[in-house]
Write a protein that holds these residues in place. Structure first.
Motif, PDB file in Angstrom:
ATOM      1  N   ALA A 144       0.692  -1.162   0.048  1.00  0.00           N
ATOM      2  CA  ALA A 144       0.029   0.023  -0.075  1.00  0.00           C
ATOM      3  C   ALA A 144       0.818   1.086  -0.004  1.00  0.00           C
ATOM      4  CB  ALA A 144      -0.884   0.005   1.276  1.00  0.00           C
ATOM      5  N   ARG A 145       2.270   1.095   0.098  1.00  0.00           N
ATOM      6  CA  ARG A 145       3.201   2.393   0.343  1.00  0.00           C
ATOM      7  C   ARG A 145       3.446   2.463  -0.931  1.00  0.00           C
ATOM      8  NH1 ARG A 145       5.579   3.326   5.218  1.00  0.00           N
ATOM      9  NH2 ARG A 145       6.299   5.308   3.925  1.00  0.00           N
ATOM     10  N   VAL A 146       3.633   3.963  -1.489  1.00  0.00           N
ATOM     11  CA  VAL A 146       4.186   4.529  -2.465  1.00  0.00           C
ATOM     12  C   VAL A 146       5.115   5.528  -2.327  1.00  0.00           C
ATOM     13  CG1 VAL A 146       3.513   5.886  -4.648  1.00  0.00           C
ATOM     14  CG2 VAL A 146       1.808   4.280  -3.929  1.00  0.00           C
ATOM     15  N   ILE A 147       6.487   5.167  -3.122  1.00  0.00           N
ATOM     16  CA  ILE A 147       7.713   5.890  -2.680  1.00  0.00           C
ATOM     17  C   ILE A 147       8.056   6.681  -3.897  1.00  0.00           C
ATOM     18  CG2 ILE A 147      10.070   5.827  -1.817  1.00  0.00           C
ATOM     19  CD1 ILE A 147       9.325   3.194  -0.443  1.00  0.00           C
ATOM     20  N   ARG A 148       7.883   7.873  -3.673  1.00  0.00           N
ATOM     21  CA  ARG A 148       8.079   8.880  -5.117  1.00  0.00           C
ATOM     22  C   ARG A 148       9.785   8.991  -5.315  1.00  0.00           C
ATOM     23  NH1 ARG A 148       5.304  14.320  -4.247  1.00  0.00           N
ATOM     24  NH2 ARG A 148       6.482  15.037  -5.922  1.00  0.00           N
ATOM     25  N   LEU A 149       9.989   8.843  -6.437  1.00  0.00           N
ATOM     26  CA  LEU A 149      11.387   8.923  -6.822  1.00  0.00           C
ATOM     27  C   LEU A 149      11.882  10.342  -7.866  1.00  0.00           C
ATOM     28  CD1 LEU A 149      12.100   5.219  -7.811  1.00  0.00           C
ATOM     29  CD2 LEU A 149      12.721   6.418  -5.768  1.00  0.00           C
ATOM     30  N   ASP A 150      11.096  11.146  -7.558  1.00  0.00           N
ATOM     31  CA  ASP A 150      11.447  12.529  -8.182  1.00  0.00           C
ATOM     32  C   ASP A 150      12.104  13.314  -7.136  1.00  0.00           C
ATOM     33  OD1 ASP A 150       9.202  12.897  -6.480  1.00  0.00           O
ATOM     34  OD2 ASP A 150       8.018  14.144  -7.672  1.00  0.00           O
ATOM     35  N   GLN A 151      12.277  12.619  -6.061  1.00  0.00           N
ATOM     36  CA  GLN A 151      13.133  13.493  -4.738  1.00  0.00           C
ATOM     37  C   GLN A 151      13.591  12.472  -4.033  1.00  0.00           C
ATOM     38  OE1 GLN A 151      10.337  14.398  -1.694  1.00  0.00           O
ATOM     39  NE2 GLN A 151       8.938  13.942  -3.333  1.00  0.00           N
ATOM     40  N   PRO A 152      15.069  12.784  -3.438  1.00  0.00           N
ATOM     41  CA  PRO A 152      15.879  11.750  -2.712  1.00  0.00           C
ATOM     42  C   PRO A 152      15.068  11.223  -1.630  1.00  0.00           C
ATOM     43  CG  PRO A 152      16.723  13.935  -2.437  1.00  0.00           C
ATOM     44  CD  PRO A 152      15.724  14.104  -3.203  1.00  0.00           C
ATOM     45  N   GLN A 153      15.281   9.812  -1.345  1.00  0.00           N
ATOM     46  CA  GLN A 153      14.729   9.154  -0.269  1.00  0.00           C
ATOM     47  C   GLN A 153      15.773   8.332   0.540  1.00  0.00           C
ATOM     48  OE1 GLN A 153      11.614   9.539   0.197  1.00  0.00           O
ATOM     49  NE2 GLN A 153      10.507  10.057  -1.379  1.00  0.00           N
ATOM     50  N   VAL A 154      15.315   8.016   1.918  1.00  0.00           N
ATOM     51  CA  VAL A 154      16.230   7.246   2.735  1.00  0.00           C
ATOM     52  C   VAL A 154      15.954   5.954   2.918  1.00  0.00           C
ATOM     53  CG1 VAL A 154      17.147   7.187   4.989  1.00  0.00           C
ATOM     54  CG2 VAL A 154      17.001   9.512   3.781  1.00  0.00           C
ATOM     55  N   MET A 155      16.617   5.035   2.831  1.00  0.00           N
ATOM     56  CA  MET A 155      16.304   3.570   3.102  1.00  0.00           C
ATOM     57  C   MET A 155      17.303   3.310   4.467  1.00  0.00           C
ATOM     58  SD  MET A 155      17.752   0.340   1.230  1.00  0.00           S
ATOM     59  CE  MET A 155      16.670   0.124  -0.213  1.00  0.00           C
ATOM     60  N   GLY A 156      16.877   2.856   5.378  1.00  0.00           N
ATOM     61  CA  GLY A 156      17.220   2.654   6.672  1.00  0.00           C
ATOM     62  C   GLY A 156      17.676   1.167   6.682  1.00  0.00           C
ATOM     63  N   GLY A 170      11.734   9.391   9.355  1.00  0.00           N
ATOM     64  CA  GLY A 170      11.729   9.617   7.766  1.00  0.00           C
ATOM     65  C   GLY A 170      12.296   8.659   7.048  1.00  0.00           C
ATOM     66  N   ALA A 171      12.741   7.600   7.215  1.00  0.00           N
ATOM     67  CA  ALA A 171      12.962   6.622   6.400  1.00  0.00           C
ATOM     68  C   ALA A 171      11.891   6.242   5.530  1.00  0.00           C
ATOM     69  CB  ALA A 171      13.793   5.363   7.266  1.00  0.00           C
ATOM     70  N   ALA A 172      11.934   6.353   4.231  1.00  0.00           N
ATOM     71  CA  ALA A 172      11.084   5.565   3.348  1.00  0.00           C
ATOM     72  C   ALA A 172      10.869   4.416   3.465  1.00  0.00           C
ATOM     73  CB  ALA A 172      11.174   6.210   1.809  1.00  0.00           C
ATOM     74  N   LEU A 173      11.840   3.483   3.616  1.00  0.00           N
ATOM     75  CA  LEU A 173      11.738   1.944   3.516  1.00  0.00           C
ATOM     76  C   LEU A 173      12.868   1.645   4.507  1.00  0.00           C
ATOM     77  CD1 LEU A 173      12.748   0.457   0.209  1.00  0.00           C
ATOM     78  CD2 LEU A 173      13.285   2.806   0.942  1.00  0.00           C
ATOM     79  N   ILE A 174      12.735   0.486   5.034  1.00  0.00           N
ATOM     80  CA  ILE A 174      13.558  -0.106   5.980  1.00  0.00           C
ATOM     81  C   ILE A 174      14.182  -1.545   5.361  1.00  0.00           C
ATOM     82  CG2 ILE A 174      14.054  -1.001   8.554  1.00  0.00           C
ATOM     83  CD1 ILE A 174      13.059   1.943   8.369  1.00  0.00           C
ATOM     84  N   ASP A 175      15.443  -1.474   5.265  1.00  0.00           N
ATOM     85  CA  ASP A 175      16.143  -2.622   4.512  1.00  0.00           C
ATOM     86  C   ASP A 175      16.672  -3.610   5.516  1.00  0.00           C
ATOM     87  OD1 ASP A 175      17.139  -3.754   2.379  1.00  0.00           O
ATOM     88  OD2 ASP A 175      18.950  -2.953   2.482  1.00  0.00           O
TER      89      ASP A 175
END
Length: 360
Positions: free
Chosen positions: A85-97, A129-134
């Motif tokens: 259900a999550r959408v992560i936009r890539l038109d701006q930088p994101q953080v992966m934890g 603020g992490a967009a996703l957790i690795d």
């Protein structure tokens, strides 16, 4: 090697206003550039020219279809990632934890080995603020020994399940098909494979059947051997580009949709410090592959080597420097240990970009 042309966006500008036909937008993101560095490589020899954006069409007519394809990739917006259900936009930088559920990670081995501690840390990263957790259950630091796939799956499954159940976007950091299957069934939405689908012959089919995004990371050798005198024929940045291009083609051939592929140039994986620095300085080159770029340089050995052998837990300033270097070249996702600090740095960077892109 036959003649190849590599296109690297350079000469970035603050804003595109009043610069019609003189600048181009990088991958649909927040950066504009005014020139392209074209490197032509043949039989180990390389020539270089700098072409203004306003003159790029004439240069492409001369260079041919491969260069024109790379140019189209450089300009093409990157679609958002859909992780459940999550959408992560890539038109701006994101953080992966980074969440290592391992006893022997180079940076935080053992800290989050207990599932409850790992889950709490993942929640904190997402809240920061992490967009996703690795989530990873096997260390791939230089010299690390392989972990039995059942043990790795058992480590990650409860952590992935609890994080995903809360609505947190989760990726699984593994090169093993069984672990990928286990994590995806538990709610992970993305596979991050440091082996780029070369380690486990079943991995590509698992990803293709799941229809999930996949990060293909460049590496040379295995964790046990990759730092034993790594070498490349020709410039390392181009060797990494060619290798990733081949892995993208192999993934597509295996049934993985190209729009679901991300690439990581693999800082520290079969590279000397000089190799790593060269790749970092050429990150914008990899937009020519047409895929979102993930950069994992957080707390890496290179930082220690450049700062008086600072230990891993004292490499935050260097990690932030590399993260900012990455987003200044259009990297879409930075994979980091220190989430709150990196998010803050990127928010300041974003504020600067928003101000520059707001007409006065």
């Amino acid at each position: 090697m036959p003649l190849r042309h590599y296109l690297r966006p350079v000469a970035f500008v603050d804003a595109p206003f009043d610069l019609d036909e003189q600048v181009a937008r990088l991958a649909g993101g927040m950066l504009w550039f005014s020139a392209v560095e074209i490197s032509s490589s043949e039989h180990g020899r390389c020539t270089l020219e700098l072409v203004p954006v306003r003159a790029i069409d004439a240069a492409l007519d001369r260079l041919g279809d491969d260069a024109r394809r790379a140019w189209a990739n450089i300009l093409s917006p990157r679609p958002p990632l859909h992780l459940g259900a999550r959408v992560i936009r890539l038109d701006q930088p994101q953080v992966m934890g980074i969440l290592n559920v391992t006893p022997d990670s180079f940076s935080d081995g053992g800290r989050f080995e207990a599932p409850d501690a790992a889950v709490d840390t993942g929640f904190a990263m997402a809240a920061a603020g992490a967009a996703l957790i690795d989530v990873g259950g096997e260390s791939t630091r230089p010299g690390a020994q392989p972990v039995w796939e059942q043990d790795e799956a058992a480590r990650v499954e409860p952590v992935v399940r609890q994080l995903a159940a809360s609505g947190t976007a989760v990726s699984i950091d593994s090169r093993k098909a069984l672990v990928m299957e286990t994590a995806l069934a538990a709610g992970a939405g993305l596979v991050n494979d440091v082996a780029a689908l070369t380690f486990d012959p079943r991995a590509a089919d698992v990803v293709a059947r799941a229809g999930c995004p996949i990060v293909l990371m460049h590496h040379q050798g295995t964790p046990e051997t990759m730092q034993e005198a790594p070498r490349y024929d020709g410039p390392v940045a181009f060797a990494v580009y060619d290798w990733l291009e081949a892995r993208i083609d192999a993934a597509v051939e295996a049934g993985i949709a190209r729009e679901r592929i991300l690439v990581d140039p693999g800082i520290g994986f079969g590279k000397t410090i000089q190799h790593n620095l060269a790749v970092m300085n050429h990150l914008s080159l990899y937009h020519g592959l047409g895929c979102p770029i993930v950069l994992g340089a957080s707390r890496k050995r290179m930082i220690g080597a450049l700062s008086g052998e600072a230990p891993a837990d004292q490499r935050l300033p260097g990690s932030l420097a590399l993260a900012l270097k990455a987003v200044e070249q259009g990297v879409q996702i930075v994979r980091v240990h220190d989430v709150p600090e990196t998010v803050q740095a990127l928010r300041v960077w974003r504020g600067l970009r928003d101000a520059a892109l707001t007409p006065s």
